[in-house]
Design an enzyme around this catalytic site. Structure first.
Site, PDB file in Angstrom:
ATOM      1  N   SER A  42       0.846  -1.181   0.000  1.00 46.08           N
ATOM      2  CA  SER A  42       0.000   0.000   0.000  1.00 46.08           C
ATOM      3  C   SER A  42       0.887   1.238   0.000  1.00 46.08           C
ATOM      4  O   SER A  42       2.091   1.157   0.268  1.00 46.08           O
ATOM      5  CB  SER A  42      -0.909  -0.025   1.237  1.00 46.08           C
ATOM      6  OG  SER A  42      -1.760   1.104   1.276  1.00 46.08           O
ATOM      7  N   CYS A  43       0.290   2.404  -0.283  1.00 47.16           N
ATOM      8  CA  CYS A  43       1.046   3.665  -0.254  1.00 47.16           C
ATOM      9  C   CYS A  43       0.048   4.808  -0.201  1.00 47.16           C
ATOM     10  O   CYS A  43      -1.013   4.689   0.414  1.00 47.16           O
ATOM     11  CB  CYS A  43       1.985   3.771  -1.453  1.00 47.16           C
ATOM     12  SG  CYS A  43       1.146   3.774  -3.053  1.00 47.16           S
ATOM     13  N   GLY A  44       0.332   5.919  -0.867  1.00 47.91           N
ATOM     14  CA  GLY A  44      -0.595   7.045  -0.877  1.00 47.91           C
ATOM     15  C   GLY A  44      -1.736   6.868  -1.858  1.00 47.91           C
ATOM     16  O   GLY A  44      -2.897   7.096  -1.529  1.00 47.91           O
TER      17      GLY A  44
ATOM     18  N   TRP B  33      -3.954   4.702   0.518  1.00 52.18           N
ATOM     19  CA  TRP B  33      -4.412   5.634   1.539  1.00 52.18           C
ATOM     20  C   TRP B  33      -5.409   6.668   1.011  1.00 52.18           C
ATOM     21  O   TRP B  33      -6.242   7.187   1.766  1.00 52.18           O
ATOM     22  CB  TRP B  33      -3.239   6.338   2.226  1.00 52.18           C
ATOM     23  CG  TRP B  33      -3.678   6.933   3.519  1.00 52.18           C
ATOM     24  CD1 TRP B  33      -3.912   8.242   3.806  1.00 52.18           C
ATOM     25  CD2 TRP B  33      -4.003   6.213   4.711  1.00 52.18           C
ATOM     26  NE1 TRP B  33      -4.357   8.399   5.100  1.00 52.18           N
ATOM     27  CE2 TRP B  33      -4.418   7.152   5.687  1.00 52.18           C
ATOM     28  CE3 TRP B  33      -3.987   4.855   5.067  1.00 52.18           C
ATOM     29  CZ2 TRP B  33      -4.812   6.786   6.966  1.00 52.18           C
ATOM     30  CZ3 TRP B  33      -4.379   4.501   6.345  1.00 52.18           C
ATOM     31  CH2 TRP B  33      -4.780   5.452   7.277  1.00 52.18           C
TER      32      TRP B  33
ATOM     33  N   GLY C  51      -1.360   4.168  -4.643  1.00 54.22           N
ATOM     34  CA  GLY C  51      -1.123   2.987  -5.471  1.00 54.22           C
ATOM     35  C   GLY C  51       0.040   3.101  -6.435  1.00 54.22           C
ATOM     36  O   GLY C  51       0.232   2.226  -7.271  1.00 54.22           O
TER      37      GLY C  51
END
Length: 285
Positions: A240-242, A269, A244
């Site tokens: 996961s990240c901000g 996120w 994708g």
């Protein structure tokens, strides 16, 4: 020097040696944060690796979604690749203007669509240019090529699946954002999002996996970085990240390390931080 692998990561030497291969297709997948002041398409039109086509991450996405640059429907991906002259039998090499930043996202998209002969250029355009290798500003001549898509469901996860993994602890969740954002100490770049992380997730900021020249560290080093963050490399992982993008850098590093049971949380996120019904944790993992 990482070993060249046309299914994950190739060096500038490898690309230079294969530049004139008839079945090679090069994609500039540069993408920058909205506040960067950089225009990826304009930069591509000004200079790119010979023969490269521009892959527009924002446009080649799911227009029906409220989330940024979500994976496109199969039909849209096929039509856009046909327009770029990318299809069956092609070896694809993806690069970006940062080094390794957005190119792995497009590598993951090709894998998601069942196209396995795709690699990221290690160090990207900056390394290519620093070595004095050729560039051009001409648009390539494109011929249609059919692409067969075999969608790989196991490579993508949605908010329901990630929520279940968070509650049950059945699959490890690894967050690529900077540590301060993960802990909820730094504001999110997108308005309206809560600060923090998915409960139970671990933090491996993507920059830890890269060298100073924006090339990827060897698999032995990246494995050690994941393990130091409390991740069991023998068990399934969701990245996961901000939004994708950089989650795919983690995926690329995992793939290079021989981990074949990982998937990407496409909403990341930007979705989780907006949902009022899912819990948010702060502080250390």
């Amino acid at each position: 020097m990482p070993q060249d692998d046309p299914k994950t990561l190739v060096s500038t030497d490898w690309l230079a040696a294969h530049l004139k291969d008839p079945d090679l297709r090069i994609l500039d997948a540069s993408w920058y944060m909205p506040d960067s002041g950089r225009d990826a398409r304009a930069e591509y039109e000004g200079t790119h690796i010979p023969g490269a086509r521009f892959f527009d991450i924002e446009e080649i996405s799911d227009a029906r979604s409220d989330q940024p640059h979500m994976a496109p429907p199969v039909e849209k991906f096929m039509s856009r690749m046909r327009a770029l002259g990318v299809g069956d039998g092609h070896q694809v090499v993806v690069y970006d203007g940062t080094g390794i930043f957005s190119a792995p996202r497009v590598w993951w998209l090709f894998k998601l669509m069942g196209h396995r002969d795709v690699a990221v250029l290690d160090g990207g355009l900056p390394k290519w240019q620093a070595e004095g290798r050729p560039t051009e500003d001409m648009a390539p001549i494109v011929k249609d090529r059919h692409m067969t898509v075999r969608f790989q469901n196991q490579l993508v996860r949605d908010v329901t699946q990630v929520s279940r993994a968070s509650k049950l602890g059945s699959t490890q969740i690894v967050d690529a954002r900077a540590a301060a954002r993960f802990r909820g100490e730094a504001p999110e770049p997108r308005a309206g999002l809560r600060a923090g992380h998915i409960p139970g997730s671990r933090n491996v900021p993507f920059g830890l996996l890269l060298n100073d020249d924006q090339t990827m560290k060897p698999a032995s080093e990246t494995t050690a970085i994941f393990e130091a963050a409390g991740i069991d490399m023998s068990k399934p992982i969701i990245t996961s990240c901000g939004s994708g993008i950089t989650a795919a850098i983690l995926g690329l590093a995992l793939e290079r390390a021989g981990h074949d049971s990982w998937s990407l949380y496409d909403g990341s996120w930007a979705e989780w931080g907006m949902f009022p019904t899912v819990p948010v944790a702060t502080g250390e993992a």
